[in-house]
Design a protein around this motif. Sequence first.
Motif, PDB file in Angstrom:
ATOM      1  N   PHE A   1      34.752  34.267  26.733  1.00 24.26           N
ATOM      2  CA  PHE A   1      34.720  35.197  25.607  1.00 24.26           C
ATOM      3  C   PHE A   1      34.044  34.562  24.405  1.00 24.26           C
ATOM      4  O   PHE A   1      34.204  33.380  24.138  1.00 24.26           O
ATOM      5  N   ARG A   2      33.255  35.349  23.695  1.00 21.20           N
ATOM      6  CA  ARG A   2      32.812  35.067  22.340  1.00 21.20           C
ATOM      7  C   ARG A   2      32.716  36.383  21.563  1.00 21.20           C
ATOM      8  O   ARG A   2      33.278  36.529  20.496  1.00 21.20           O
TER       9      ARG A   2
ATOM     10  N   TYR B   1      39.476  40.058  25.375  1.00 22.15           N
ATOM     11  CA  TYR B   1      39.607  39.025  26.397  1.00 22.15           C
ATOM     12  C   TYR B   1      41.036  39.002  26.926  1.00 22.15           C
ATOM     13  O   TYR B   1      41.945  39.579  26.332  1.00 22.15           O
ATOM     14  N   SER B   2      41.222  38.318  28.055  1.00 25.24           N
ATOM     15  CA  SER B   2      42.538  38.072  28.639  1.00 25.24           C
ATOM     16  C   SER B   2      42.819  36.578  28.571  1.00 25.24           C
ATOM     17  O   SER B   2      42.054  35.777  29.111  1.00 25.24           O
ATOM     18  N   GLY B   3      43.910  36.199  27.895  1.00 25.44           N
ATOM     19  CA  GLY B   3      44.296  34.798  27.813  1.00 25.44           C
ATOM     20  C   GLY B   3      45.182  34.360  28.968  1.00 25.44           C
ATOM     21  O   GLY B   3      45.394  33.172  29.159  1.00 25.44           O
ATOM     22  N   TYR B   4      45.702  35.331  29.721  1.00 28.13           N
ATOM     23  CA  TYR B   4      46.509  35.033  30.905  1.00 28.13           C
ATOM     24  C   TYR B   4      46.251  36.114  31.934  1.00 28.13           C
ATOM     25  O   TYR B   4      46.178  37.305  31.613  1.00 28.13           O
ATOM     26  N   LEU B   5      46.091  35.705  33.201  1.00 31.45           N
ATOM     27  CA  LEU B   5      45.863  36.621  34.318  1.00 31.45           C
ATOM     28  C   LEU B   5      47.008  36.480  35.312  1.00 31.45           C
ATOM     29  O   LEU B   5      47.362  35.366  35.712  1.00 31.45           O
ATOM     30  N   HIS B   6      47.580  37.619  35.728  1.00 28.10           N
ATOM     31  CA  HIS B   6      48.708  37.591  36.660  1.00 28.10           C
ATOM     32  C   HIS B   6      48.401  38.493  37.851  1.00 28.10           C
ATOM     33  O   HIS B   6      48.032  39.660  37.679  1.00 28.10           O
ATOM     34  N   PRO B   7      48.549  37.978  39.085  1.00 31.16           N
ATOM     35  CA  PRO B   7      48.276  38.797  40.267  1.00 31.16           C
ATOM     36  C   PRO B   7      49.358  39.847  40.494  1.00 31.16           C
ATOM     37  O   PRO B   7      50.545  39.583  40.334  1.00 31.16           O
ATOM     38  N   LEU B   8      48.935  41.057  40.882  1.00 32.53           N
ATOM     39  CA  LEU B   8      49.832  42.151  41.229  1.00 32.53           C
ATOM     40  C   LEU B   8      49.576  42.565  42.669  1.00 32.53           C
ATOM     41  O   LEU B   8      48.543  42.217  43.252  1.00 32.53           O
ATOM     42  N   PRO B   9      50.482  43.312  43.265  1.00 29.77           N
ATOM     43  CA  PRO B   9      50.263  43.760  44.644  1.00 29.77           C
ATOM     44  C   PRO B   9      49.032  44.670  44.757  1.00 29.77           C
ATOM     45  O   PRO B   9      48.545  45.221  43.769  1.00 29.77           O
ATOM     46  N   GLU B  10      48.548  44.804  45.982  1.00 28.08           N
ATOM     47  CA  GLU B  10      47.478  45.742  46.336  1.00 28.08           C
ATOM     48  C   GLU B  10      46.185  45.484  45.576  1.00 28.08           C
ATOM     49  O   GLU B  10      45.504  46.412  45.118  1.00 28.08           O
ATOM     50  N   GLY B  11      45.825  44.198  45.452  1.00 28.87           N
ATOM     51  CA  GLY B  11      44.536  43.864  44.883  1.00 28.87           C
ATOM     52  C   GLY B  11      44.383  44.168  43.412  1.00 28.87           C
ATOM     53  O   GLY B  11      43.276  44.422  42.937  1.00 28.87           O
TER      54      GLY B  11
ATOM     55  N   SER C   1      27.023  26.241  24.922  1.00 27.75           N
ATOM     56  CA  SER C   1      28.194  26.157  25.795  1.00 27.75           C
ATOM     57  C   SER C   1      28.019  26.994  27.052  1.00 27.75           C
ATOM     58  O   SER C   1      27.319  28.005  27.058  1.00 27.75           O
ATOM     59  N   GLU C   2      28.654  26.564  28.103  1.00 29.15           N
ATOM     60  CA  GLU C   2      28.754  27.318  29.345  1.00 29.15           C
ATOM     61  C   GLU C   2      29.926  26.776  30.142  1.00 29.15           C
ATOM     62  O   GLU C   2      30.453  25.701  29.856  1.00 29.15           O
ATOM     63  N   SER C   3      30.340  27.512  31.144  1.00 31.14           N
ATOM     64  CA  SER C   3      31.486  27.107  31.955  1.00 31.14           C
ATOM     65  C   SER C   3      31.091  26.979  33.415  1.00 31.14           C
ATOM     66  O   SER C   3      30.139  27.630  33.875  1.00 31.14           O
TER      67      SER C   3
ATOM     68  N   GLY D   1      29.371  32.519  31.395  1.00 30.24           N
ATOM     69  CA  GLY D   1      29.622  32.778  29.981  1.00 30.24           C
ATOM     70  C   GLY D   1      28.824  31.892  29.058  1.00 30.24           C
ATOM     71  O   GLY D   1      29.400  31.216  28.207  1.00 30.24           O
ATOM     72  N   ARG D   2      27.519  31.880  29.179  1.00 28.22           N
ATOM     73  CA  ARG D   2      26.691  31.054  28.286  1.00 28.22           C
ATOM     74  C   ARG D   2      26.938  31.468  26.835  1.00 28.22           C
ATOM     75  O   ARG D   2      26.927  32.640  26.499  1.00 28.22           O
ATOM     76  N   GLY D   3      27.167  30.464  25.986  1.00 32.78           N
ATOM     77  CA  GLY D   3      27.488  30.736  24.598  1.00 32.78           C
ATOM     78  C   GLY D   3      28.952  31.078  24.369  1.00 32.78           C
ATOM     79  O   GLY D   3      29.334  31.437  23.257  1.00 32.78           O
ATOM     80  N   GLU D   4      29.791  30.947  25.395  1.00 30.18           N
ATOM     81  CA  GLU D   4      31.211  31.291  25.305  1.00 30.18           C
ATOM     82  C   GLU D   4      32.049  30.136  25.844  1.00 30.18           C
ATOM     83  O   GLU D   4      31.509  29.113  26.256  1.00 30.18           O
ATOM     84  N   ARG D   5      33.368  30.327  25.848  1.00 29.00           N
ATOM     85  CA  ARG D   5      34.253  29.349  26.473  1.00 29.00           C
ATOM     86  C   ARG D   5      35.265  30.069  27.345  1.00 29.00           C
ATOM     87  O   ARG D   5      35.476  31.278  27.215  1.00 29.00           O
TER      88      ARG D   5
END
Length: 644
Positions: free
Chosen positions: A466-467, A494-504, A422-424, A446-450
């Motif tokens: 992640f694997r 791992y992170s299943g959800y990413l949310h943007p915050l101020p200041e990078g 697997s790879e993405s 992420g070779r070997g991951e999803r």
Amino acid sequence: MTRGTKAAAAGSTLVVLALLAGSMAAPEPAPLTPGRSGPPMVPVASLVSFDSCAEALAELRAAAIESIGPYGFDGGSMRLGDRAALGGESVARAFAFAEGGATPPGAGPEYSTTNNHEAGADEPDLVKTDGRRIVTVTGGVLRVVDPATRRITGKITLAGDEQSLGWGMQRLLLLGDRALVLAEDMPDAAIDWARTSRPPGTTRLVLVDLAGPPRVLGTYRIQGGTVDARLTGETARVVVRSTPQLWFPLDPGGSDRERIEGNRATVNEAGVEAWLPEYEWTTGKERHTGRVGCDRLSRPERMTGTSMLTVLSFDLSADQLGDGDPVSVAADASTVYGTATSLYLAGQRPGRAVKPNRWRPTMDDQVTEIFQFDIGAPGRPRYLAAGLVPGWLINQYALSEWAGHLRVATTSGDVWGDGRTSESTVRVLRREGGSLVPTGMVGGLGRGERIYSVRYLGPVAYVVTFRQTDPLYSLDLTDPAAPRVTGELKITGYSGYLHPLPEGRLLGVGQEADRQGRVKGVQASLFDVRDPARPIRLDQWHLPGAWSSAEYDPHAFLYRPDTGLVALPVDTGIRLLRVTGDTISEIGEVNHPGRHDNGRQRWEPSWPILRSLVIGDVLWTVSDAGLLASDPATARRLGWVATT
């Protein structure tokens, strides 16, 4: 996000579906940057229309017969990227605070809005607010709560006499004094479906007027289940997936060959109406029926004849729903992605016949079809283009429209076995004629991951795979022909959800894990992504053994940028966190009363909290038992509104 405004009705009130001829030559893909790894590009695609119902019936029958097995349609095509297919995670949904501007002076208190993927494309949920009222729908009952007095001011039961919505999924969209409730009829097993002529999974829509006591203005029913919906301006688009109304013998007997022949005979005896969804709409005492017409149907190059996608359009400012002005595609999709002007339907392209005793998909099975529609004007959407990409999507956040291009993140290969294949890949597509053609890609992620999560922020993207460990990749997509990886951070979990915050900053919600990839409980990570070459984790909050529905459903996440408040569902309660500068701190925990709570002693576990929202300086949390008002600065209980 701007609230309480109405989009300008640009263009005509009805846009005719313009399907391009299938004989149109597709343009050649642009050359890729040398050395960029990843699965090869696949041919471009487009939709074609049928010249007549006779032609549609012949092609649908032929495709369906190819998909027939001894017990009906073959079940070997799992829809990759569908969360249920990957392990049946939580389906809880929630509300979140928008990062848009403050409420204008005199317009009432500031309030949270749905944590939508894109501005201008509101997504349905089981709670909505406009700051002056909270509208919820659960168990087939719509309730209106006044946040100032903390009282229920309106209530209406939406279920019909012979059907119950109590066990079906219900969500709503809110526009001014109008609420559109989306539900699925779930009839009791004892109901004679032949008598009611409404099989399980029928989508039901209810338009409710909230100007006074809630009252139903109109209803709409159509065969099939709801995939998703979007509200742009005053127009709601609802995507429905249906299957042919074919009744195969439950106990056919005989050999597999004899059963297949009998099932094929069932297909050959069916008329075109078996595939074209039937609908019914009401207003007052008037009742109207109809069926999607052959002139509203199109198909991709390859189809199975086993599913149909229908896009319905409703003007929520009107006093009735009407017929939905439907358009259909003989295809399948599990993902809807929408912007203020475009609607994308994405799903696995039907594969070829599955070999006996093989359940793992091959690379040929892993191709995602994407259909793009123009929804920039009110009325029926206009078909624009179709495309194909190798691999499968994790969810709608794997798609992003920016600067005239569509970015798509997919995983390919065997992630169910040893995962080594697997790879993405992130691809960039552009529309040329009736096709979405590839312009560039960057693979080998992420070779070997999803993929576990994706977030696009303008010309940059962040991808988590992640694997055993969690690489957070940062990508530069400024040049559509040459996207590139600029940085990588390897950490556990791992992170299943990413949310943007101020200041990078970037906040990730998921699971901590050990070095072998065994998950250890819910975690929230604060990342500094200002330097694209060096993403850094600044801080982490971790609760061993716990889980969060926000990992699987972004609607379960609430963030308030003015105070740094994060309301994170954890197990059955809410953990209040505060993000300030480079740190994450915990404020406290909010729980709802138990099922037999007398105010002093909890005898059973608390009701699971499904939603969070903020109005003024009060945090509201919602469960099937009621709504709880709390102080977001201290988690102190302020008031309880019971709904049971």
